[in-house]
Design a protein around this motif. Structure first.
Motif, PDB file in Angstrom:
ATOM      1  N   LYS A 359      -2.168   7.294   6.942  1.00  0.00           N
ATOM      2  CA  LYS A 359      -0.852   6.936   7.485  1.00  0.00           C
ATOM      3  C   LYS A 359       0.074   6.409   6.386  1.00  0.00           C
ATOM      4  O   LYS A 359       1.276   6.705   6.382  1.00  0.00           O
ATOM      5  CB  LYS A 359      -1.019   5.895   8.589  1.00  0.00           C
ATOM      6  CG  LYS A 359      -1.607   6.451   9.876  1.00  0.00           C
ATOM      7  CD  LYS A 359      -1.640   5.389  10.960  1.00  0.00           C
ATOM      8  CE  LYS A 359      -2.186   5.956  12.263  1.00  0.00           C
ATOM      9  NZ  LYS A 359      -2.213   4.935  13.345  1.00  0.00           N
ATOM     10  N   ILE A 360      -0.448   5.598   5.480  1.00  0.00           N
ATOM     11  CA  ILE A 360       0.394   5.047   4.399  1.00  0.00           C
ATOM     12  C   ILE A 360       0.950   6.173   3.544  1.00  0.00           C
ATOM     13  O   ILE A 360       2.143   6.216   3.232  1.00  0.00           O
ATOM     14  CB  ILE A 360      -0.422   4.055   3.546  1.00  0.00           C
ATOM     15  CG1 ILE A 360      -0.745   2.781   4.355  1.00  0.00           C
ATOM     16  CG2 ILE A 360       0.348   3.687   2.275  1.00  0.00           C
ATOM     17  CD1 ILE A 360      -1.617   1.795   3.619  1.00  0.00           C
ATOM     18  N   ILE A 361       0.087   7.146   3.173  1.00  0.00           N
ATOM     19  CA  ILE A 361       0.536   8.240   2.318  1.00  0.00           C
ATOM     20  C   ILE A 361       1.528   9.137   3.055  1.00  0.00           C
ATOM     21  O   ILE A 361       2.566   9.526   2.515  1.00  0.00           O
ATOM     22  CB  ILE A 361      -0.668   9.051   1.810  1.00  0.00           C
ATOM     23  CG1 ILE A 361      -1.500   8.208   0.840  1.00  0.00           C
ATOM     24  CG2 ILE A 361      -0.197  10.334   1.133  1.00  0.00           C
ATOM     25  CD1 ILE A 361      -2.734   8.892   0.328  1.00  0.00           C
ATOM     26  N   SER A 362       1.234   9.455   4.312  1.00  0.00           N
ATOM     27  CA  SER A 362       2.106  10.379   5.050  1.00  0.00           C
ATOM     28  C   SER A 362       3.458   9.752   5.377  1.00  0.00           C
ATOM     29  O   SER A 362       4.478  10.446   5.422  1.00  0.00           O
ATOM     30  CB  SER A 362       1.413  10.831   6.339  1.00  0.00           C
ATOM     31  OG  SER A 362       1.160   9.720   7.196  1.00  0.00           O
ATOM     32  N   GLN A 363       3.484   8.440   5.617  1.00  0.00           N
ATOM     33  CA  GLN A 363       4.733   7.792   6.018  1.00  0.00           C
ATOM     34  C   GLN A 363       5.530   7.209   4.853  1.00  0.00           C
ATOM     35  O   GLN A 363       6.762   7.106   4.940  1.00  0.00           O
ATOM     36  CB  GLN A 363       4.443   6.664   7.019  1.00  0.00           C
ATOM     37  CG  GLN A 363       3.826   7.142   8.326  1.00  0.00           C
ATOM     38  CD  GLN A 363       3.546   5.984   9.284  1.00  0.00           C
ATOM     39  OE1 GLN A 363       4.137   4.903   9.187  1.00  0.00           O
ATOM     40  NE2 GLN A 363       2.633   6.209  10.224  1.00  0.00           N
ATOM     41  N   GLU A 364       4.876   6.831   3.762  1.00  0.00           N
ATOM     42  CA  GLU A 364       5.556   6.080   2.705  1.00  0.00           C
ATOM     43  C   GLU A 364       5.677   6.828   1.378  1.00  0.00           C
ATOM     44  O   GLU A 364       6.514   6.473   0.557  1.00  0.00           O
ATOM     45  CB  GLU A 364       4.817   4.750   2.458  1.00  0.00           C
ATOM     46  CG  GLU A 364       4.700   3.857   3.674  1.00  0.00           C
ATOM     47  CD  GLU A 364       6.058   3.398   4.202  1.00  0.00           C
ATOM     48  OE1 GLU A 364       6.978   3.202   3.373  1.00  0.00           O
ATOM     49  OE2 GLU A 364       6.208   3.258   5.428  1.00  0.00           O
ATOM     50  N   VAL A 365       4.844   7.824   1.140  1.00  0.00           N
ATOM     51  CA  VAL A 365       4.831   8.495  -0.164  1.00  0.00           C
ATOM     52  C   VAL A 365       5.397   9.900  -0.008  1.00  0.00           C
ATOM     53  O   VAL A 365       4.788  10.749   0.661  1.00  0.00           O
ATOM     54  CB  VAL A 365       3.401   8.548  -0.750  1.00  0.00           C
ATOM     55  CG1 VAL A 365       3.423   9.215  -2.121  1.00  0.00           C
ATOM     56  CG2 VAL A 365       2.811   7.145  -0.847  1.00  0.00           C
TER      57      VAL A 365
END
Length: 492
Positions: A359-365
């Motif tokens: 989720k962090i990679i898909s939403q923030e990166v």
């Protein structure tokens, strides 16, 4: 009043006087010398009068049995010195310039004649200080206002003085402040003063902001052998004196401009980044009551609309986000942390993914946006800074002076790449900074041999740093508790 109450009051006054003396730093000058006759004999009892040419302030004393005189705690500026004694001509010397911390020696030889006759001399006192052994250098008002200053931070001018090997200054101030490295001292070991009051940041001992150059009369950098009154730090002492009003009105209106239309392109940036920097303000000083009360005030604003460029981040590609590293070089393929062996075919099984990390990679990166897999990002970095300065000088009497100043600075800035982050939106934060300074000084020449100096100083820094990305681990499905709560609104 009972004896016990008087004793308590006396003890309290004694403590206040001791504390005030322990932390007193002078922002004035001293005039001294010796009076002799044509034969070189010393003259006692001669009346010495010093007059400030800008405000009309007068100080009077008499030479002692050795013919010596001393006038302490004199405001900076141009002075006229007069000496009178029965049986001798009146001696007048104009153009004696007193700088901060200067000990100007003006020796006077009286000529035989009537007091109504005058011997007129024009010229400054010798620059060699024979009264004390402090080492340092002065940046006067002419250099402050005429030398080019990027960002108009007067501390930058310290770099032109002997012994200064580096000066780190700021255009938009932060909690760290300005620092100097002088004669081998560490950068955070200098003492910064404004009108004799402390102006150090309590965060890391850097120098708080000083007023704009239009509001500063001069500053002195003391590098070695300074007196015990400057015993706070092991490095240098930066003593800034703000401008005062005089019997003549004086003021200014100005603006300084920087624009990307005047800039060349950085080799590593595709285009010239947008830049709009306007620094403008005004100042005014003069008499509120001629020869008695004087005022000075200034205001300055700094508006910056610039951009910041990053192009070294390498975020994961669409295939790598699915765990497919088959096209990566063999030495760069992921290794199974359980077996310590590369994943077969360079592909990470989907059941090994951490859902929070996904989720962090898909939403923030974001994805790469260059053919070689890099991420190029250009983000706006606006900054606003405003400051106001006010000073009032009041002559209570011939030997009694009261001065007070106030300085306030506030700014706000936006940083899209906090902590060296290469990912826009991931480390964005907004910073707000406030600085308050106030110094009240009373100089009272009680008698020719007794001087009382009282100073009250107030200095405060207030800053708020808050990330704009206020998501916490719980927003991505993590159950790890955190001490910080990022969901609070930004304080006003």
């Amino acid at each position: 009043m009972s004896g016990s109450i008087r004793a308590v009051l006396a003890a309290a006054i004694g403590v206040l006087v001791a504390c005030g003396g322990a932390y007193a730093q002078t922002a004035t000058a001293t005039l001294l010398g010796q009076i002799t006759d044509p034969a070189g004999a010393r003259v006692a009892g001669a009346e010495i009068t010093a007059t400030h040419l800008g405000t009309g302030e007068r100080r009077t004393t008499a030479s002692d049995v050795s013919g010596s005189y001393l006038l302490a705690a004199l405001p900076v500026g141009s002075w006229k010195v007069e000496a009178r004694m029965s049986g001798f001509k009146t001696f007048v010397r104009e153009g004696v310039v007193l700088d901060v911390n200067r000990n100007a020696r003006v020796d006077i030889q009286l000529a035989i004649g009537e007091v109504t006759e005058t011997v007129q001399v024009t010229g400054d006192a010798p620059l060699v200080d024979t009264h004390q052994v402090q080492m340092g250098a002065l940046v006067d008002s002419r250099r402050i206002r005429e030398l080019p200053l990027s960002g108009r931070n007067v501390y930058s001018l310290a770099s032109i003085l002997p012994g200064v090997t580096s000066a780190s200054t700021e255009t938009v101030y932060t909690r760290s402040g300005s620092t100097l490295r002088v004669n081998g001292s560490r950068t955070m070991h200098s003492t910064f003063l404004m009108d004799g009051g402390s102006n150090n940041s309590h965060w890391r001992n850097g120098g708080n902001a000083a007023p704009n150059p239009e509001a500063i009369q001069e500053f002195k950098l003391i590098t070695n052998n300074y007196n015990a009154e400057y015993g706070r730090s092991a490095g240098a002492v930066v003593n800034v004196v703000t401008r005062s009003g005089t019997n003549e009105f004086h003021g200014s209106v100005y603006e300084f401009l920087r624009n990307d239309k005047l800039n060349a392109r950085n080799f590593f940036v595709p285009t010239v980044p947008p830049l709009r920097q306007n620094q403008f303000g005004a100042s005014l000083g003069g008499p509120a009551m001629r020869n008695r009360m004087f005022f000075f005030g200034s205001w300055e604003s700094l508006i910056i609309r610039s951009t910041q460029f990053r192009n070294t981040g390498r975020p994961p590609t669409e295939a790598e986000r699915r765990g497919d590293f088959s096209t990566s070089p063999p030495g760069q393929r992921p290794v199974d942390p359980v077996t310590r062996q590369p994943f077969p075919g360079g592909i990470i099984p989907a059941d090994r993914f951490d859902p929070v990390a996904v989720k962090i990679i898909s939403q923030e990166v974001p994805l790469p946006n260059t053919p070689d897999g890099r991420l190029e990002a250009l983000r706006s970095t606006p900054s606003d800074q405003h400051q106001v300065t006010g000073k009032l000088d009041y002559l209570l009497g011939a030997s009694h002076r009261l001065s007070g100043n106030f300085f306030y600075l506030t700014n706000s800035r936006f940083n899209p790449f906090n902590g060296g982050s290469q990912i826009p939106g991931y480390g964005e934060y907004t910073q707000r900074y406030h600085q308050y300074n106030s110094v009240i000084t009373e100089n009272w020449m009680v008698s020719p041999s007794l001087l009382n100096e009282f100073r009250f100083t107030y200095v405060r820094n207030h800053f708020d740093d808050r990330p704009l990305n206020q998501k916490s681990w719980s927003d991505f499905g993590s159950r790890i508790p955190l001490a910080a709560d990022f969901h609070k609104p930004f304080p006003p």
